[in-house]
Design a protein around this motif. Structure first.
Motif, PDB file in Angstrom:
ATOM      1  N   SER B  45       0.820  -1.210   0.000  1.00 21.50           N
ATOM      2  CA  SER B  45       0.000   0.000   0.000  1.00 21.50           C
ATOM      3  C   SER B  45       0.855   1.261   0.000  1.00 21.50           C
ATOM      4  O   SER B  45       0.469   2.267  -0.589  1.00 21.50           O
ATOM      5  CB  SER B  45      -0.890   0.045   1.246  1.00 21.50           C
ATOM      6  OG  SER B  45      -1.686  -1.102   1.326  1.00 21.50           O
ATOM      7  N   ARG B 127       1.778  13.627  -9.912  1.00 20.23           N
ATOM      8  CA  ARG B 127       0.959  13.243  -8.749  1.00 20.23           C
ATOM      9  C   ARG B 127       0.258  11.911  -8.987  1.00 20.23           C
ATOM     10  O   ARG B 127       0.165  11.079  -8.089  1.00 20.23           O
ATOM     11  CB  ARG B 127      -0.063  14.348  -8.435  1.00 20.23           C
ATOM     12  CG  ARG B 127       0.570  15.590  -7.833  1.00 20.23           C
ATOM     13  CD  ARG B 127      -0.462  16.645  -7.470  1.00 20.23           C
ATOM     14  NE  ARG B 127       0.167  17.854  -6.961  1.00 20.23           N
ATOM     15  CZ  ARG B 127       0.554  18.032  -5.700  1.00 20.23           C
ATOM     16  NH1 ARG B 127       0.365  17.087  -4.817  1.00 20.23           N
ATOM     17  NH2 ARG B 127       1.133  19.148  -5.328  1.00 20.23           N
ATOM     18  N   ALA B 128      -0.220  11.707 -10.205  1.00 25.35           N
ATOM     19  CA  ALA B 128      -0.887  10.438 -10.507  1.00 25.35           C
ATOM     20  C   ALA B 128       0.103   9.278 -10.415  1.00 25.35           C
ATOM     21  O   ALA B 128      -0.212   8.212  -9.888  1.00 25.35           O
ATOM     22  CB  ALA B 128      -1.511  10.500 -11.900  1.00 25.35           C
ATOM     23  N   LEU B 130       2.720   9.093  -8.554  1.00 28.25           N
ATOM     24  CA  LEU B 130       3.177   8.871  -7.182  1.00 28.25           C
ATOM     25  C   LEU B 130       2.048   8.474  -6.232  1.00 28.25           C
ATOM     26  O   LEU B 130       2.269   8.366  -5.032  1.00 28.25           O
ATOM     27  CB  LEU B 130       3.855  10.143  -6.641  1.00 28.25           C
ATOM     28  CG  LEU B 130       5.150  10.585  -7.328  1.00 28.25           C
ATOM     29  CD1 LEU B 130       5.658  11.866  -6.696  1.00 28.25           C
ATOM     30  CD2 LEU B 130       6.224   9.509  -7.244  1.00 28.25           C
ATOM     31  N   GLU B 131       0.851   8.229  -6.764  1.00 25.63           N
ATOM     32  CA  GLU B 131      -0.268   7.999  -5.840  1.00 25.63           C
ATOM     33  C   GLU B 131      -0.151   6.666  -5.091  1.00 25.63           C
ATOM     34  O   GLU B 131      -0.815   6.458  -4.091  1.00 25.63           O
ATOM     35  CB  GLU B 131      -1.623   8.162  -6.536  1.00 25.63           C
ATOM     36  CG  GLU B 131      -1.898   7.189  -7.648  1.00 25.63           C
ATOM     37  CD  GLU B 131      -2.741   6.028  -7.198  1.00 25.63           C
ATOM     38  OE1 GLU B 131      -3.702   6.258  -6.477  1.00 25.63           O
ATOM     39  OE2 GLU B 131      -2.413   4.894  -7.581  1.00 25.63           O
ATOM     40  N   PHE B 134       3.156   6.575  -0.256  1.00 26.91           N
ATOM     41  CA  PHE B 134       2.724   7.437   0.842  1.00 26.91           C
ATOM     42  C   PHE B 134       3.867   8.283   1.363  1.00 26.91           C
ATOM     43  O   PHE B 134       5.001   7.825   1.455  1.00 26.91           O
ATOM     44  CB  PHE B 134       2.234   6.593   2.019  1.00 26.91           C
ATOM     45  CG  PHE B 134       0.879   5.980   1.814  1.00 26.91           C
ATOM     46  CD1 PHE B 134      -0.017   6.500   0.905  1.00 26.91           C
ATOM     47  CD2 PHE B 134       0.498   4.889   2.566  1.00 26.91           C
ATOM     48  CE1 PHE B 134      -1.276   5.934   0.730  1.00 26.91           C
ATOM     49  CE2 PHE B 134      -0.755   4.314   2.398  1.00 26.91           C
ATOM     50  CZ  PHE B 134      -1.635   4.842   1.484  1.00 26.91           C
ATOM     51  N   CYS B 135       3.539   9.530   1.711  1.00 28.44           N
ATOM     52  CA  CYS B 135       4.481  10.365   2.452  1.00 28.44           C
ATOM     53  C   CYS B 135       3.691  11.041   3.564  1.00 28.44           C
ATOM     54  O   CYS B 135       2.635  11.624   3.305  1.00 28.44           O
ATOM     55  CB  CYS B 135       5.124  11.420   1.569  1.00 28.44           C
ATOM     56  SG  CYS B 135       6.156  12.549   2.525  1.00 28.44           S
TER      57      CYS B 135
END
Lengths: 113, 168
Positions: B45, B127-128, B130-131, B134-135
């Motif tokens: 995840s 952004r898409a 890297l979705e 998590f950061c």
């Protein structure tokens, strides 16, 4: 740069709290969203770029005048987001006065009934 | 029962006998001692364990080491060349793209896959991409800027870059 970065992170955490994140327990006290498979964390595509600004005032309570900054984002963003949702509901004719975080689509829908 | 696997990791060939149940990330971390690849959620995840398998960003906590047999793997340790940071590493450094740094290796490997296929990604495309990573610290703002920095640097003509470097 470090302060701005911390504020970005703080804003994101606050938005996460306002919209997605919450520890959900069932009636037996069992945590039902104990993994990332069930717990909603904000992702990169949930955010726009942030613009930050600061009002620089030295803290009067210590000799260096320093104070914490990063948490400012976390404190400011949940009320901003929740108020925005309430404002949207009001302008849509739903006189909702109180709604609990996180503002999941189910909670918003229930508030509108 | 152990199975023999042959993998090329960061250009070096490794032949090892591994348990069929061994996850690729634990093979990298515990057998090869490449601890730059992190284990975050163990459920694919969070993306902290992302590596490149045959050039494709892959979450190594949900892939078995035996599945990587005959594959070419790149981990964060393989990004810098001859002591020079990869543009993505430089971007994260320059743009303050990390705070605690736990997600960074995975972010960089995912972004490397993106930039390989899309030299000039838009903010939305970054952004898409890297979705799946998590950061918790940065709010992603400076991570996006770091990837843009790397994209600019990697697409800049070599001559201009040298001239700029000479001016410094």
């Amino acid at each position: 740069m470090i302060v701005e970065g911390q504020i970005h992170g703080g804003v994101a955490q606050g938005v996460g709290q306002a919209l997605f994140e919450g520890a959900e327990y069932d009636e037996n006290g069992q945590l039902t969203n104990a993994s990332y498979m069930d717990y909603c964390m904000p992702r990169a595509d949930d955010f726009p770029m942030f613009e930050t600004g600061s009002q620089v005032t030295p803290c009067p309570h210590n000799p260096l005048g320093v104070k914490g900054a990063g948490e400012a984002g976390t404190i400011g963003s949940p009320p901003a987001v929740v108020n925005a949702v309430l404002d949207a509901l009001w302008s849509g004719g739903h006189k909702v006065k109180d709604i609990r975080m996180p503002l999941t689509s189910e909670r918003v829908w229930r508030a509108m009934q | 029962m152990s199975t023999k696997i042959t993998v090329t990791v960061n250009g070096a060939k490794h032949i090892d006998k591994v348990e069929p149940r061994l996850l690729l990330v634990y093979y990298l971390r515990d057998v090869l001692k490449l601890t730059g690849t992190h284990v975050g959620c163990d459920t694919s995840s969070c993306g902290a364990c992302t590596i490149l398998v045959d050039g494709k960003a892959t979450k190594s906590c949900t892939m078995l080491a035996v599945q990587a047999d005959k594959c070419k793997i790149t981990t964060i340790e393989g990004m810098a060349t001859n002591g020079e940071l990869h543009p993505l590493q430089e971007g994260f450094n320059q743009c303050h793209g990390l705070q605690c740094g736990f997600c960074t290796p995975g972010m960089i490997m995912t972004a490397a896959d993106l930039l390989k296929n899309n030299k000039k990604p838009s903010e939305e495309q970054i952004r898409a991409a890297l979705e799946g990573n998590f950061c918790r610290c940065t709010g992603y703002h400076n991570i996006v800027k770091a990837v843009q920095y790397a994209a600019d640097k990697m697409s800049a003509p070599r001559a201009r870059k040298t001239k700029k470097e000479a001016a410094l």
